[in-house]
Design an enzyme around this catalytic site. Structure first.
Site, PDB file in Angstrom:
ATOM      1  N   ASN A 114      43.973  13.265  49.934  1.00 36.81           N
ATOM      2  CA  ASN A 114      44.624  14.304  50.725  1.00 36.81           C
ATOM      3  C   ASN A 114      43.530  15.026  51.500  1.00 36.81           C
ATOM      4  OD1 ASN A 114      45.861  16.557  51.729  1.00 36.81           O
ATOM      5  ND2 ASN A 114      46.667  17.269  49.752  1.00 36.81           N
ATOM      6  N   TYR A 155      51.450  22.063  67.695  1.00 34.57           N
ATOM      7  CA  TYR A 155      50.666  20.830  67.798  1.00 34.57           C
ATOM      8  C   TYR A 155      49.641  20.959  68.922  1.00 34.57           C
ATOM      9  CZ  TYR A 155      49.811  15.799  68.537  1.00 34.57           C
ATOM     10  OH  TYR A 155      49.235  14.563  68.691  1.00 34.57           O
TER      11      TYR A 155
HETATM   12  N1  LIG Z   1      50.974   8.306  68.312  1.00 34.29           N
HETATM   13  C1  LIG Z   1      50.821   8.983  69.450  1.00 34.29           C
HETATM   14  O1  LIG Z   1      51.546   8.777  70.421  1.00 34.29           O
HETATM   15  C2  LIG Z   1      49.711  10.008  69.553  1.00 34.29           C
HETATM   16  C3  LIG Z   1      49.513  10.655  70.788  1.00 34.29           C
HETATM   17  C4  LIG Z   1      48.522  11.620  70.881  1.00 34.29           C
HETATM   18  C5  LIG Z   1      47.704  11.883  69.777  1.00 34.29           C
HETATM   19  N2  LIG Z   1      47.922  11.233  68.592  1.00 34.29           N
HETATM   20  C6  LIG Z   1      47.062  11.586  67.452  1.00 34.29           C
HETATM   21  O2  LIG Z   1      46.569  10.423  66.813  1.00 34.29           O
HETATM   22  C7  LIG Z   1      46.455  10.643  65.400  1.00 34.29           C
HETATM   23  C8  LIG Z   1      47.224   9.576  64.651  1.00 34.29           C
HETATM   24  O3  LIG Z   1      48.585   9.604  65.082  1.00 34.29           O
HETATM   25  P1  LIG Z   1      49.697   8.633  64.491  1.00 34.29           P
HETATM   26  O4  LIG Z   1      50.719   8.488  65.557  1.00 34.29           O
HETATM   27  O5  LIG Z   1      49.094   7.443  63.867  1.00 34.29           O
HETATM   28  O6  LIG Z   1      50.313   9.599  63.369  1.00 34.29           O
HETATM   29  P2  LIG Z   1      51.269   9.203  62.139  1.00 34.29           P
HETATM   30  O7  LIG Z   1      52.104  10.400  61.827  1.00 34.29           O
HETATM   31  O8  LIG Z   1      51.934   7.912  62.399  1.00 34.29           O
HETATM   32  O9  LIG Z   1      50.208   8.986  60.960  1.00 34.29           O
HETATM   33  C9  LIG Z   1      49.537  10.027  60.327  1.00 34.29           C
HETATM   34  C10 LIG Z   1      49.121   9.576  58.946  1.00 34.29           C
HETATM   35  O10 LIG Z   1      48.484  10.674  58.288  1.00 34.29           O
HETATM   36  C11 LIG Z   1      48.895  10.667  56.926  1.00 34.29           C
HETATM   37  N3  LIG Z   1      48.754  12.011  56.364  1.00 34.29           N
HETATM   38  C12 LIG Z   1      49.590  13.074  56.521  1.00 34.29           C
HETATM   39  N4  LIG Z   1      49.128  14.118  55.817  1.00 34.29           N
HETATM   40  C13 LIG Z   1      47.986  13.723  55.222  1.00 34.29           C
HETATM   41  C14 LIG Z   1      47.062  14.372  54.362  1.00 34.29           C
HETATM   42  N5  LIG Z   1      47.236  15.641  53.972  1.00 34.29           N
HETATM   43  N6  LIG Z   1      45.979  13.664  53.923  1.00 34.29           N
HETATM   44  C15 LIG Z   1      45.796  12.369  54.319  1.00 34.29           C
HETATM   45  N7  LIG Z   1      46.664  11.707  55.114  1.00 34.29           N
HETATM   46  C16 LIG Z   1      47.746  12.378  55.556  1.00 34.29           C
HETATM   47  C17 LIG Z   1      50.350  10.207  56.955  1.00 34.29           C
HETATM   48  O11 LIG Z   1      50.772   9.690  55.695  1.00 34.29           O
HETATM   49  C18 LIG Z   1      50.306   9.149  58.059  1.00 34.29           C
HETATM   50  O12 LIG Z   1      50.064   7.864  57.516  1.00 34.29           O
HETATM   51  C19 LIG Z   1      46.952  12.081  65.168  1.00 34.29           C
HETATM   52  O13 LIG Z   1      45.868  12.959  65.176  1.00 34.29           O
HETATM   53  C20 LIG Z   1      47.823  12.337  66.375  1.00 34.29           C
HETATM   54  O14 LIG Z   1      47.900  13.714  66.663  1.00 34.29           O
HETATM   55  C21 LIG Z   1      48.906  10.308  68.461  1.00 34.29           C
END
Ligand SMILES: NC(=O)c1ccc[n+]([C@@H]2O[C@H](COP(=O)([O-])OP(=O)(O)OC[C@H]3O[C@@H](n4cnc5c(N)ncnc54)[C@H](O)[C@@H]3O)[C@@H](O)[C@H]2O)c1
Length: 318
Positions: A53, A143
């Site tokens: 975590n 966010y």
């Molecule tokens: N997907 C997009 O379109 C997008 C766009 C802009 C920025 N981002 C950024 O990219 C990054 C990854 O995005 P994503 O789409 O893969 O997100 P996602 O929500 O699919 O994955 C996030 C992961 O973090 C894990 N997680 C949550 N809380 C946690 C904790 N306390 N400790 C450890 N793990 C934890 C979740 O289980 C999940 O597997 C993020 O920072 C997001 O803001 C994504």
């Protein structure tokens, strides 16, 4: 020197694909995937996995001590739409998770850190077209302002502690391997699933909502290009603007119809995600990324729609 790479938040939409690509480049044992939740089969069975975590600093300290990573990718976050439902939790995870990782990266002399920001750092008074790297930034989602504060912390740790932290403001990322994590651009993934399952889709964004998007392979390639670039080329230590393609739900629906002429789309009224989308840019100026690390996207809207439909047809249980 061989790299030891730690990916935190590895089970998500981006992590799932980043882990696989980095394991292909560096070898499976060199890439430790970590998440608070159970990993998908592909992650657990293709190399090391650790439960952690990111908000538990002792737990995270143990992980850094055990693996002595040379590179860390922090992907754990709460995304835009979910963040509006859980604002305090989004602030806590997006901010304190980052600060824990930055502190431990300094303590353990991690050579490079990657942390993604987002186009959500822009707000209603930012220019909408070709949004520049530097402009008014007044994000009005938790966010968005957690990402903007995160960018400031990244630049600060680089200036104050010499930490080599690198970042990209991702646009909406479109992919088919793992489910999206609760963002405002998720409609552009759901549309393909629903087209194949039911032949129709109700978009939560209006027909003409133009947003910056990118196919996952381009996002992964951009991330690795930035991490591989010589440190002296990196002129931005907050976060780089990055552009792929901009389109509206109506334009994407037209592409789906080229493959499935019977497909129909409707548009919801009053979805809370519309206000978030309306506060974001429509297109992005990424000239600094082009100059500093030769960034060029490969996927246009045609290649994106072809690839999504082809792959989902083979994997969806219809
Ligand atoms: N997907 C997009 O379109 C997008 C766009 C802009 C920025 N981002 C950024 O990219 C990054 C990854 O995005 P994503 O789409 O893969 O997100 P996602 O929500 O699919 O994955 C996030 C992961 O973090 C894990 N997680 C949550 N809380 C946690 C904790 N306390 N400790 C450890 N793990 C934890 C979740 O289980 C999940 O597997 C993020 O920072 C997001 O803001 C994504």
């Amino acid at each position: 020197m061989s790299e030891k790479i730690l990916i935190i938040g590895a089970n998500g939409q981006i992590g799932t694909e980043l882990v696989t690509t980095l394991r292909g480049i560096h070898g499976a044992e060199q890439v430790i995937a970590s998440d608070i939740n159970n990993p998908a089969y592909a992650i657990r069975h293709s190399g090391p996995f650790e439960f952690a975590n990111v908000l538990d600093k002792d737990n995270l300290h143990h992980l850094f001590q055990k693996h002595q990573p040379t590179q860390v990718y922090l992907l754990a976050a709460i995304l835009s739409a979910t963040g509006e439902q859980k604002p305090k939790l989004a602030w806590d995870l997006n901010m304190n998770g980052l600060l824990h990782v930055l502190d431990l990266a300094v303590e353990f002399n991690v050579a490079k850190v990657f942390w993604p920001s987002s186009i959500a750092v822009f707000g209603p008074n930012s220019p909408k077209q070709n949004t520049p790297q530097y402009c008014v930034m007044d994000p009005n989602t938790v966010y968005g302002f957690s990402k903007l504060a995160g960018e400031r912390w990244c630049e600060y740790y680089h200036a104050k502690y010499g930490l080599d932290v690198r970042s990209i403001r991702y646009p909406g990322i479109i992919s088919w391997k793992a489910a999206p994590g609760g963002g405002t651009t998720d409609y552009a993934i759901h549309i393909f699933h629903e087209a194949l399952k039911t032949g129709t889709y109700e978009s939560f964004l209006s027909a003409n909502t133009m947003l910056p998007m990118m196919y996952m392979d381009d996002a992964i390639r951009a991330t690795i290009s930035l991490m591989d670039a010589p440190a002296e080329n990196i002129s931005i230590r907050s976060s780089y603007n990055l552009a792929g393609i901009s389109f509206t739900p109506e334009q994407l629906a037209e592409k789906v119809k080229e493959h499935m002429p019977e497909f129909t789309i409707t548009y919801a009224d009053n979805d809370p995600r519309q206000a978030i989308a309306d506060s974001w840019p429509q297109s992005i100026d990424d000239s600094t990324a082009q100059r500093d690390w030769n960034w060029q996207p490969e996927y246009d809207i045609n290649a994106l729609a072809d690839t999504m439909l082809k792959n989902l047809k083979n994997t969806l249980v219809l």
